[in-house]
Motif scaffolding. Structure first.
Motif, mmCIF file in Angstrom:
data_model
loop_
_atom_site.group_PDB
_atom_site.id
_atom_site.type_symbol
_atom_site.label_atom_id
_atom_site.label_comp_id
_atom_site.label_asym_id
_atom_site.label_seq_id
_atom_site.Cartn_x
_atom_site.Cartn_y
_atom_site.Cartn_z
ATOM 1 N N LEU A 154 0.850 -1.189 0.000
ATOM 2 C CA LEU A 154 0.000 0.000 0.000
ATOM 3 C C LEU A 154 0.883 1.236 0.000
ATOM 4 O O LEU A 154 1.628 1.483 0.951
ATOM 5 C CB LEU A 154 -0.900 0.002 1.242
ATOM 6 C CG LEU A 154 -1.679 1.290 1.504
ATOM 7 C CD1 LEU A 154 -2.729 1.535 0.419
ATOM 8 C CD2 LEU A 154 -2.343 1.252 2.889
ATOM 9 N N THR A 155 0.826 2.027 -1.075
ATOM 10 C CA THR A 155 1.526 3.307 -1.077
ATOM 11 C C THR A 155 0.509 4.425 -0.881
ATOM 12 O O THR A 155 -0.595 4.368 -1.420
ATOM 13 C CB THR A 155 2.326 3.546 -2.383
ATOM 14 O OG1 THR A 155 1.451 4.045 -3.413
ATOM 15 C CG2 THR A 155 3.012 2.273 -2.859
ATOM 16 N N HIS A 156 0.887 5.400 -0.086
ATOM 17 C CA HIS A 156 -0.025 6.515 0.221
ATOM 18 C C HIS A 156 0.784 7.801 0.212
ATOM 19 O O HIS A 156 1.692 7.975 1.034
ATOM 20 C CB HIS A 156 -0.676 6.298 1.590
ATOM 21 C CG HIS A 156 -1.743 7.291 1.915
ATOM 22 N ND1 HIS A 156 -2.039 7.682 3.208
ATOM 23 C CD2 HIS A 156 -2.602 7.985 1.119
ATOM 24 C CE1 HIS A 156 -3.035 8.569 3.186
ATOM 25 N NE2 HIS A 156 -3.384 8.771 1.936
ATOM 26 N N GLY A 167 -3.766 6.262 7.235
ATOM 27 C CA GLY A 167 -3.091 5.048 6.780
ATOM 28 C C GLY A 167 -2.371 4.334 7.907
ATOM 29 O O GLY A 167 -2.441 3.104 8.034
ATOM 30 N N VAL A 171 -3.206 0.409 9.451
ATOM 31 C CA VAL A 171 -2.220 -0.665 9.625
ATOM 32 C C VAL A 171 -2.165 -1.101 11.084
ATOM 33 O O VAL A 171 -2.097 -2.292 11.393
ATOM 34 C CB VAL A 171 -0.840 -0.204 9.120
ATOM 35 C CG1 VAL A 171 0.224 -1.245 9.437
ATOM 36 C CG2 VAL A 171 -0.895 0.050 7.612
ATOM 37 N N LEU A 188 1.493 -7.567 4.383
ATOM 38 C CA LEU A 188 1.174 -6.172 4.081
ATOM 39 C C LEU A 188 2.372 -5.269 4.322
ATOM 40 O O LEU A 188 2.953 -5.266 5.407
ATOM 41 C CB LEU A 188 -0.009 -5.707 4.933
ATOM 42 C CG LEU A 188 -0.406 -4.233 4.795
ATOM 43 C CD1 LEU A 188 -0.893 -3.920 3.379
ATOM 44 C CD2 LEU A 188 -1.479 -3.863 5.826
ATOM 45 N N LYS A 189 2.729 -4.489 3.293
ATOM 46 C CA LYS A 189 3.773 -3.473 3.435
ATOM 47 C C LYS A 189 3.142 -2.103 3.175
ATOM 48 O O LYS A 189 2.435 -1.915 2.190
ATOM 49 C CB LYS A 189 4.905 -3.726 2.438
ATOM 50 C CG LYS A 189 5.758 -4.948 2.771
ATOM 51 C CD LYS A 189 6.956 -5.040 1.837
ATOM 52 C CE LYS A 189 7.980 -6.059 2.326
ATOM 53 N NZ LYS A 189 7.501 -7.444 2.194
ATOM 54 N N HIS A 190 3.427 -1.173 4.074
ATOM 55 C CA HIS A 190 2.849 0.170 4.006
ATOM 56 C C HIS A 190 3.961 1.146 3.642
ATOM 57 O O HIS A 190 4.998 1.204 4.323
ATOM 58 C CB HIS A 190 2.235 0.503 5.382
ATOM 59 C CG HIS A 190 1.681 1.873 5.492
ATOM 60 N ND1 HIS A 190 1.704 2.585 6.674
ATOM 61 C CD2 HIS A 190 1.061 2.683 4.590
ATOM 62 C CE1 HIS A 190 1.132 3.775 6.484
ATOM 63 N NE2 HIS A 190 0.734 3.847 5.246
ATOM 64 N N TYR A 191 3.775 1.921 2.561
ATOM 65 C CA TYR A 191 4.819 2.828 2.080
ATOM 66 C C TYR A 191 4.249 4.241 1.961
ATOM 67 O O TYR A 191 3.746 4.641 0.913
ATOM 68 C CB TYR A 191 5.351 2.342 0.728
ATOM 69 C CG TYR A 191 6.631 3.015 0.281
ATOM 70 C CD1 TYR A 191 7.876 2.514 0.659
ATOM 71 C CD2 TYR A 191 6.593 4.148 -0.531
ATOM 72 C CE1 TYR A 191 9.053 3.113 0.245
ATOM 73 C CE2 TYR A 191 7.759 4.761 -0.956
ATOM 74 C CZ TYR A 191 8.989 4.247 -0.565
ATOM 75 O OH TYR A 191 10.160 4.848 -0.975
ATOM 76 N N PRO A 192 4.298 5.020 3.064
ATOM 77 C CA PRO A 192 3.788 6.398 3.035
ATOM 78 C C PRO A 192 4.841 7.373 2.528
ATOM 79 O O PRO A 192 6.033 7.231 2.832
ATOM 80 C CB PRO A 192 3.474 6.666 4.510
ATOM 81 C CG PRO A 192 4.454 5.811 5.264
ATOM 82 C CD PRO A 192 4.761 4.616 4.397
#
Length: 270
Positions: A154-156, A167, A171, A188-192
């Motif tokens: 997920l990129t935000h 975001g 998570v 799940l990888k979160h990329y803000p």
């Protein structure tokens, strides 16, 4: 018989043929962003990632806008994430709602950001800017996403760090959820990223893709149509630029009736 809505702006009867639901909770993140939860009609069915037309009675007329449902299909409540526009026909009123108020919703959901519109793959990218994260808030909380993909990224991208908080909250909720935590695990990888302040990841997501920094930071290879799938939701320019990068990498745009390697939500504005 339809009861009058409770919002302070009006006291008129609800139109026929739409749901009239009760606001349960409202959380304001910044002077531009807020989320709210409301009751879910017993007969309302949707696929995670779809949007609905929600609205309010303004004067004696209903005003509707398309809003992605941010809650997953299994949730007993409905969640939405909204921008605040001071003179917006709907959001200028919607941002003032409180628990107990009534929100209207048309009965048929729709949208292209659904798992059915993608062909099978290994890694799913969700590219979002601003409130474009909303449909992904639904999808990253849906167990089916993790049944279909080994890795979900997920990129935000927002202008300021404060606008990323929704975001981070999502998570955190998943990590602490009684059954989602185990299903999601480390998939799940979160990329803000932000564009106007200093932050660990800075810049437009398209620039970070072009430079290769996104893939290096995540420890994954560049986009490959054999393994990678994409979903895009955000500003008009971001849609166009991200679509071009995915197509350059060999991915093809799909639709509900013709699944392929990536899909775009064009109903989003913001």
């Amino acid at each position: 018989m339809n009861a009058p809505a409770k919002n302070e702006d009006f006291a008129v009867k609800i139109p026929d043929g739409v749901y009239a639901e009760t606001v349960l909770a409202v959380e304001h993140y910044t002077d531009r962003l807020f989320r709210f939860r409301m009751t879910r009609p017993a007969g309302f069915r949707f696929r995670s990632g779809e949007f609905a037309m929600i609205g309010l009675m303004v004067g004696d007329k209903p005003v509707y806008r398309a809003y992605s449902v941010a809650s997953p299909a299994w949730d007993e409540e409905l969640e939405f994430f909204s921008i605040k526009v001071p003179d917006g026909p709907l959001t200028s009123h919607l941002q003032k709602i409180k628990p107990g108020d009534t929100v209207l919703m048309r009965k048929k959901p729709t949208g292209t950001l659904v798992l059915d519109a993608l062909t099978p793959g290994k890694r799913l990218y969700m590219f979002s800017t601003g409130t474009g994260i909303a449909p992904f808030a639904s999808l990253i909380r849906d167990p089916e996403t993790y049944e279909k993909f080994d890795e979900v990224i997920l990129t935000h991208t927002c202008r300021e760090v404060a606008e990323l908080k929704y975001g981070f909250d999502l998570v955190e909720e998943i990590r602490n959820h009684e059954f989602l935590a185990e299903i999601v695990g480390d998939k799940l990888k979160h990329y803000p990223t932000v564009t106007r302040e200093e932050f660990s990841h800075k810049g437009r997501i398209t620039d970070l893709m072009t430079s290769g920094k996104l893939f290096a930071d995540l420890g994954v290879p560049p986009l490959d149509p054999a393994t990678d799938r994409g979903m895009i939701c955000g500003s008009t320019d971001m849609l166009k630029d991200t679509k071009a990068l995915l197509e350059k990498a060999g991915l093809t745009e799909g639709a509900n009736n013709k699944p392929a390697e990536f899909v775009i939500e064009r109903a989003f504005v913001g």
